[in-house]
Design an enzyme around this catalytic site. Structure first.
Site, PDB file in Angstrom:
ATOM      1  N   ASP A   1      -6.978  -1.127  -4.667  1.00  0.00           N
ATOM      2  CA  ASP A   1      -8.048  -0.629  -3.805  1.00  0.00           C
ATOM      3  C   ASP A   1      -8.880   0.434  -4.524  1.00  0.00           C
ATOM      4  O   ASP A   1     -10.103   0.477  -4.378  1.00  0.00           O
ATOM      5  CB  ASP A   1      -7.465  -0.037  -2.523  1.00  0.00           C
TER       6      ASP A   1
ATOM      7  N   ASP B   1       0.868  -1.177   0.000  1.00  0.00           N
ATOM      8  CA  ASP B   1       0.000   0.000   0.000  1.00  0.00           C
ATOM      9  C   ASP B   1       0.902   1.224   0.000  1.00  0.00           C
ATOM     10  O   ASP B   1       1.985   1.212   0.599  1.00  0.00           O
ATOM     11  CB  ASP B   1      -0.903   0.009   1.238  1.00  0.00           C
TER      12      ASP B   1
END
Length: 165
Positions: free
Chosen positions: A143, A125
């Site tokens: 995402d 991330d």
């Protein structure tokens, strides 16, 4: 008629692979060029680039699960669900074009994060958005794909109750 169905399927697969590709390329660049937990301000202190390895799912869900449970809930079950969804979407010839696009984003993003979980044991991330006291969790392009797809599905469902899988 068969040609139109084949083109729709190819377009859906193209979007799935485009989402996977954008996700994997961006994660590869971050892994290679951004140090772990770096804090790089892209737009003042509102849009941040970092590098965090997430061992769980969204917002760290499942990080503390035993390895066997992680394998089932974060790898095997998502693979099964995404494959069923992909085959269902590809087999549905009368599905609204916008819904096909939305599901392609969800599937592509889901596969992007699964690739990380299976290959690395973690998901990379790297983005965070902050406005005053409001801030997102740290997220990646997969995402963004999943969120975009889900929001589009919700919007289309609310807009037209006749849209159905």
């Amino acid at each position: 008629m068969h040609r139109t169905k084949a083109l729709k399927r190819l377009a859906t697969l193209f979007l799935v692979f485009l989402n996977i590709g954008c996700d994997q390329v961006s994660k590869g660049l971050v892994r290679k060029n951004v140090g772990e937990r770096d804090y790089i301000q892209l737009v003042d202190d509102h849009f941040i680039l970092t590098n965090v390895e997430n061992t769980g799912a969204m917002l760290g869900f499942g990080e503390s699960f035993p390895p066997f449970l992680k394998l089932i809930l974060l790898q095997l079950l998502p693979v099964l669900v995404l494959l069923i969804l992909l085959f269902r979407i590809l087999g549905k010839t009368d599905l609204d074009k916008r819904l096909s696009i939305a599901f392609a984003f969800v599937i592509g993003g889901g596969i992007g994060n699964l690739i990380d979980r299976i290959a690395y044991g973690t998901v990379t991330d790297f983005f965070q958005i902050k406005f005053g006291i409001l801030r997102t969790g740290i997220f990646n392009m997969a995402d963004v794909s999943v969120t975009t797809g889900v929001l589009l599905i919700l919007f289309l469902s609310l807009q037209n109750k006749k849209l159905a899988l």
